[in-house]
Write an enzyme that holds these catalytic residues in place. Structure first.
Site, PDB file in Angstrom:
ATOM      1  N   CYS A   1       7.755   1.480   5.992  1.00  0.00           N
ATOM      2  CA  CYS A   1       6.567   1.626   6.842  1.00  0.00           C
ATOM      3  C   CYS A   1       6.441   2.966   7.562  1.00  0.00           C
ATOM      4  O   CYS A   1       5.445   3.663   7.376  1.00  0.00           O
ATOM      5  CB  CYS A   1       6.540   0.503   7.869  1.00  0.00           C
ATOM      6  SG  CYS A   1       6.268  -1.090   7.100  1.00  0.00           S
TER       7      CYS A   1
ATOM      8  N   LEU B   1       5.995  -7.248  11.868  1.00  0.00           N
ATOM      9  CA  LEU B   1       7.386  -7.691  11.738  1.00  0.00           C
ATOM     10  C   LEU B   1       8.311  -6.562  11.279  1.00  0.00           C
ATOM     11  O   LEU B   1       7.895  -5.636  10.595  1.00  0.00           O
ATOM     12  CB  LEU B   1       7.492  -8.887  10.795  1.00  0.00           C
ATOM     13  CG  LEU B   1       7.088  -8.744   9.330  1.00  0.00           C
ATOM     14  CD1 LEU B   1       8.183  -8.117   8.502  1.00  0.00           C
ATOM     15  CD2 LEU B   1       6.749 -10.112   8.791  1.00  0.00           C
TER      16      LEU B   1
ATOM     17  N   LYS C   1      18.450   0.577   7.490  1.00  0.00           N
ATOM     18  CA  LYS C   1      18.839   0.099   8.817  1.00  0.00           C
ATOM     19  C   LYS C   1      19.658  -1.177   8.623  1.00  0.00           C
ATOM     20  O   LYS C   1      19.694  -1.712   7.505  1.00  0.00           O
ATOM     21  CB  LYS C   1      17.617  -0.145   9.691  1.00  0.00           C
ATOM     22  CG  LYS C   1      16.760  -1.302   9.228  1.00  0.00           C
ATOM     23  CD  LYS C   1      15.743  -1.621  10.293  1.00  0.00           C
ATOM     24  CE  LYS C   1      15.182  -3.012  10.093  1.00  0.00           C
ATOM     25  NZ  LYS C   1      14.268  -3.407  11.134  1.00  0.00           N
TER      26      LYS C   1
ATOM     27  N   THR D   1       0.871  -1.189   0.000  1.00  0.00           N
ATOM     28  CA  THR D   1       0.000   0.000   0.000  1.00  0.00           C
ATOM     29  C   THR D   1       0.904   1.234   0.000  1.00  0.00           C
ATOM     30  O   THR D   1       0.975   1.955   0.986  1.00  0.00           O
ATOM     31  CB  THR D   1      -0.928   0.033   1.243  1.00  0.00           C
ATOM     32  OG1 THR D   1      -0.120  -0.165   2.425  1.00  0.00           O
ATOM     33  CG2 THR D   1      -2.002  -1.017   1.185  1.00  0.00           C
TER      34      THR D   1
ATOM     35  N   GLY E   1      19.444   9.366  15.563  1.00  0.00           N
ATOM     36  CA  GLY E   1      20.257   8.943  14.417  1.00  0.00           C
ATOM     37  C   GLY E   1      20.113   9.926  13.285  1.00  0.00           C
ATOM     38  O   GLY E   1      20.062  11.151  13.512  1.00  0.00           O
TER      39      GLY E   1
ATOM     40  N   GLU F   1      11.922  -5.544   9.311  1.00  0.00           N
ATOM     41  CA  GLU F   1      12.894  -6.071   8.359  1.00  0.00           C
ATOM     42  C   GLU F   1      14.194  -6.375   9.096  1.00  0.00           C
ATOM     43  O   GLU F   1      14.574  -5.657  10.013  1.00  0.00           O
ATOM     44  CB  GLU F   1      13.147  -5.046   7.252  1.00  0.00           C
ATOM     45  CG  GLU F   1      11.945  -4.901   6.348  1.00  0.00           C
ATOM     46  CD  GLU F   1      12.158  -3.887   5.236  1.00  0.00           C
ATOM     47  OE1 GLU F   1      13.310  -3.612   4.871  1.00  0.00           O
ATOM     48  OE2 GLU F   1      11.144  -3.379   4.745  1.00  0.00           O
TER      49      GLU F   1
ATOM     50  N   GLU G   1       0.283  -6.778  10.576  1.00  0.00           N
ATOM     51  CA  GLU G   1       1.618  -7.380  10.683  1.00  0.00           C
ATOM     52  C   GLU G   1       2.550  -6.399  11.391  1.00  0.00           C
ATOM     53  O   GLU G   1       2.562  -5.226  11.069  1.00  0.00           O
ATOM     54  CB  GLU G   1       2.126  -7.646   9.259  1.00  0.00           C
ATOM     55  CG  GLU G   1       3.456  -8.319   9.202  1.00  0.00           C
ATOM     56  CD  GLU G   1       3.463  -9.596  10.008  1.00  0.00           C
ATOM     57  OE1 GLU G   1       2.850 -10.565   9.582  1.00  0.00           O
ATOM     58  OE2 GLU G   1       4.088  -9.615  11.087  1.00  0.00           O
TER      59      GLU G   1
HETATM   60  C1  UDX Z   1       8.686  -1.076  11.259  1.00  0.00           C
HETATM   61  C2  UDX Z   1       7.957  -1.539  12.546  1.00  0.00           C
HETATM   62  O1  UDX Z   1       8.903  -1.625  13.609  1.00  0.00           O
HETATM   63  C3  UDX Z   1       7.267  -2.871  12.311  1.00  0.00           C
HETATM   64  O2  UDX Z   1       6.516  -3.241  13.462  1.00  0.00           O
HETATM   65  C4  UDX Z   1       6.317  -2.741  11.117  1.00  0.00           C
HETATM   66  O3  UDX Z   1       5.702  -3.975  10.828  1.00  0.00           O
HETATM   67  C5  UDX Z   1       7.077  -2.257   9.889  1.00  0.00           C
HETATM   68  O4  UDX Z   1       7.754  -1.015  10.195  1.00  0.00           O
HETATM   69  P1  UDX Z   1      10.956  -1.667   9.984  1.00  0.00           P
HETATM   70  O5  UDX Z   1      10.605  -0.538   9.076  1.00  0.00           O
HETATM   71  O6  UDX Z   1      11.373  -2.956   9.400  1.00  0.00           O
HETATM   72  O7  UDX Z   1       9.723  -2.007  10.968  1.00  0.00           O
HETATM   73  O8  UDX Z   1      12.173  -1.198  10.901  1.00  0.00           O
HETATM   74  P2  UDX Z   1      12.373  -0.654  12.378  1.00  0.00           P
HETATM   75  O9  UDX Z   1      13.345  -1.529  13.057  1.00  0.00           O
HETATM   76  O10 UDX Z   1      11.108  -0.403  13.071  1.00  0.00           O
HETATM   77  O11 UDX Z   1      13.117   0.721  12.089  1.00  0.00           O
HETATM   78  C6  UDX Z   1      12.488   1.767  11.358  1.00  0.00           C
HETATM   79  C7  UDX Z   1      13.417   2.945  11.227  1.00  0.00           C
HETATM   80  O12 UDX Z   1      13.581   3.592  12.481  1.00  0.00           O
HETATM   81  C8  UDX Z   1      14.832   2.595  10.753  1.00  0.00           C
HETATM   82  O13 UDX Z   1      15.228   3.570   9.810  1.00  0.00           O
HETATM   83  C9  UDX Z   1      15.672   2.715  11.995  1.00  0.00           C
HETATM   84  O14 UDX Z   1      17.025   3.061  11.725  1.00  0.00           O
HETATM   85  C10 UDX Z   1      14.954   3.826  12.739  1.00  0.00           C
HETATM   86  N1  UDX Z   1      15.167   3.804  14.182  1.00  0.00           N
HETATM   87  C11 UDX Z   1      14.687   2.760  14.927  1.00  0.00           C
HETATM   88  C12 UDX Z   1      15.817   4.868  14.802  1.00  0.00           C
HETATM   89  O15 UDX Z   1      16.249   5.824  14.152  1.00  0.00           O
HETATM   90  N2  UDX Z   1      15.949   4.849  16.167  1.00  0.00           N
HETATM   91  C13 UDX Z   1      15.485   3.832  16.935  1.00  0.00           C
HETATM   92  O16 UDX Z   1      15.639   3.899  18.169  1.00  0.00           O
HETATM   93  C14 UDX Z   1      14.842   2.746  16.289  1.00  0.00           C
END
Ligand code: UDX
Length: 436
Positions: free
Chosen positions: A264, A154, A324, A86, A257, A156, A152
Site C-alpha cells: 500500500c 486494515l 514487516k 490496483t 527503520g 497486514e 479499507e
Molecule cells: C498500511 C496501512 O497502515 C493500512 O491502513 C492500509 O489499509 C494498508 O497499508 P500495511 O501496509 O499492512 O498497512 O502495514 P503498516 O503496518 O501500515 O506498515 C507499512 C510499512 O511501514 C511497513 O513496512 C512498516 O515496517 C513501516 N513502518 C511502520 C515503519 O517503518 N515505521 C513505523 O513507525 C510504522
C-alpha cells in the site's frame, strides 16, 4: 444481508470473513480457480493471524461461500463489494484500474435488481463515477444501482483485529436509500462506539490516499531525521518518544527503520503523486517521501561495510525478510534491495524469516543466497548479522549462543529492536539506525 465480495486478496478475504462473522450471508468471488479451490478446501492462501479460524468457522456454519461463478454471485446479492487489486502501472506510477473495470463490467452484465456497489479497493478519486458508467454501458435491463466508496484501512498482520476494531469507518455515499441500508449493515460497529463518517463519494476516495500518504510521510521524516541523529549523537528512539508525547503528534508510525514496504504505502504515495501532477497541483512533499524511502532501503549496506570493509567472500546473515512482522508478504520489502546489494558486493547471504522464506525463494534466486529454517543456523559461521524485520521472536533469541557461533560478531539492527548496551556487553560490534 446477502453480500458478494469480488476479489479474495487481503482486503476481500478479511472483509468477507468479517462480514460473515457479523451474521451476513457472504459469497466471495474470484477469477482465480486455484485460489477458490484452495479456499473451498479450507486452505488460506495468505498468512494472516486469526484469519483461518474465522474463515473455517463461517464456512462451516454456511455463512461464507467461495465461487468463480460471477453470474450467480452477482445476481444473488443486494450488496456487492469490489475488493480487487490496483497495482502500480507503467512509467507514470498510476494505479492499474483494469481489475476494477473488469469487475464493473461483470456487475453491469449480471445486474438483475437494486444493488449497492461498494468500492473498497484503493482507487483514484473519481473512480466511482467511472464504475457507474461502465455498469450502465454493460447493463441490459434498467435495474437501479448506487456506487459508494468505503475505503479499507486494515493492516497486514493485524487485519482481522483491525476489521473488528477499526479506528473509524468511512462511507462515501451520495444517495439517501443506500445510506440507510449501509447504516444498518454497519450497525454492529456503531454499537461498539466506532465512529462512522459519512461523506460524499469523492471525499471518501481521497481519505484513503491521504491517510496512507500521511503515514508514509511520518516514516520518511523519521528516517531522514535518523541520519541526522547519527551525525549529532542523538537517539532517534528517544526523539520519537518525545515527539509522540505531544498529543498533536501522537506516538504511532514514528519508528525509523529500513524504509516502508508492502502493498500500500509505496503504491498509494506514487498514485497520489500521479493524481496531483495530472491535476496540475504540486506534489513535491510526496515525491520526496517516496525518494527518501527508496534511499532508506539502501542504508543497511554502508552500515555493515563500516564494520566489515570488504564483503567479498564474507557471509552475512539477514534476520527477517517480510516487509514487516506477522506477514509473509515481501512486496517492496527492504530485504529484497539488501540481498541484491550484498550479492553484488560478493557476499554470501544466509537468511531466516519465520514465515516469508517461501515467498523470497520464489522471488529471487542466487547461488550465494541460502534460506535457513531457523535463525541459529542462519547466523552460524557468519561475519555479520543484519536485522531487517522486527519479528517478536528476534527479541528472545539466545544472542550469547549466536555471538559465539559467528566468525566476527558484527550486528546491524535496522529496526532498533535490541538494547545496544546489552548487545555490546555480549561482545557484538553493534550498530543501529539513528542511535549513537
Ligand atoms: C498500511 C496501512 O497502515 C493500512 O491502513 C492500509 O489499509 C494498508 O497499508 P500495511 O501496509 O499492512 O498497512 O502495514 P503498516 O503496518 O501500515 O506498515 C507499512 C510499512 O511501514 C511497513 O513496512 C512498516 O515496517 C513501516 N513502518 C511502520 C515503519 O517503518 N515505521 C513505523 O513507525 C510504522
Amino acid at each position: 444481508m446477502k453480500i458478494t465480495v469480488i476479489g479474495t486478496g487481503y482486503v476481500g478475504l478479511v472483509n468477507g470473513a468479517g462480514l460473515a462473522d457479523l451474521g451476513n450471508e457472504v459469497t466471495c468471488l474470484d477469477i482465480d480457480d486455484e485460489k477458490i479451490s484452495q479456499l473451498n478446501a479450507g486452505k488460506i492462501p495468505i498468512y494472516e493471524p486469526e484469519l483461518e479460524s474465522v474463515v473455517k468457522k463461517n464456512k462451516k456454519n454456511g455463512r461464507l461461500k467461495f465461487t468463480t461463478n460471477s453470474k450467480e454471485a452477482i445476481e444473488q446479492s443486494s450488496i456487492i463489494y469490489i475488493c480487487v487489486g490496483t497495482p502500480t502501472s507503467g512509467n507514470d506510477k498510476s494505479a492499474d484500474m483494469s481489475y476494477i473495470f473488469s469487475a464493473a463490467k461483470d456487475i453491469g452484465t449480471y445486474i438483475n435488481d437494486y444493488k449497492i456497489i461498494i468500492n473498497k479497493s484503493t482507487v483514484p478519486v473519481g473512480t466511482a463515477d467511472q464504475v457507474k458508467r461502465i455498469i450502465k454501458e454493460n447493463q441490459t435491463n434498467d435495474s437501479e444501482f448506487v456506487v459508494v466508496s468505503c475505503p479499507e484501512f486494515l493492516k497486514e498482520g493485524t487485519a482481522v483485529n483491525d476489521f473488528r476494531n477499526p479506528d473509524r469507518i468511512v462511507i462515501g455515499v451520495d444517495d439517501k436509500k443506500a445510506k440507510e441500508i449501509l447504516t444498518e449493515l454497519y450497525k454492529p460497529f456503531e454499537t461498539l462506539n466506532k465512529p462512522i463518517l459519512f461523506c460524499n463519494v469523492r471525499s471518501a476516495e481521497m481519505i484513503k490516499y491521504a491517510s496512507n500518504a500521511m503515514l508514509a510521510t511520518r516514516i520518511s521524516f523519521m528516517n531522514e531525521l535518523s541520519a541526522l541523529c547519527e551525525k549529532l549523537n542523538a537517539d532517534v528512539k528517544m526523539v520519537s518518544k518525545g515527539m509522540g508525547l505531544d498529543s498533536r503528534i501522537g506516538s504511532k508510525f514514528l519508528q525509523a527503520g529500513l524504509g516502508y514496504g508492502g502493498s500500500c504505502f509505496p503504491k498509494d504515495a506514487r498514485a497520489l503523486v500521479h493524481m496531483m501532477r495530472e491535476n496540475e497541483c504540486s506534489s513535491g512533499i510526496l515525491e520526496a517521501v517516496d525518494s527518501a524511502n527508496e534511499r532508506q532501503k539502501t542504508r543497511a549496506l554502508p552500515k555493515i561495510k563500516k564494520l566489515i570493509d570488504d564483503l567479498e567472500g564474507k557471509t552475512i546473515c539477514i534476520l527477517g525478510l517480510a516487509f514487516k512482522p506477522e506477514t509473509d508478504d515481501i512486496r517492496e520489502a527492504p530485504s529484497l534491495v539488501l540481498i541484491n546489494q550484498l550479492v553484488k558486493e560478493g557476499a554470501k547471504v544466509t537468511a531466516y524469516d519465520p514465515v516469508a522464506s517461501e515467498n523470497i525463494k520464489k522471488a529471487i534466486k542466487y547461488d550465494n543466497l541460502k534460506i535457513t529454517n531457523d535463525p541459529y543456523s542462519a547466523a552460524d559461521g557468519s561475519h555479520g548479522i543484519i536485522l531487517v524485520t522486527e519479528w517478536n521472536e528476534f527479541k528472545e533469541l539466545d544472542y550469547k549462543r549466536i555471538q559465539k557461533s559467528m566468525k566476527t560478531a558484527c550486528f546491524v539492527d535496522c529496526r532498533n529492536l535490541l538494547d545496544p548496551e546489552e548487545m555490546r556487553k555480549m561482545g557484538f560490534i553493534y550498530s543501529s539506525i539513528g542511535r549513537p
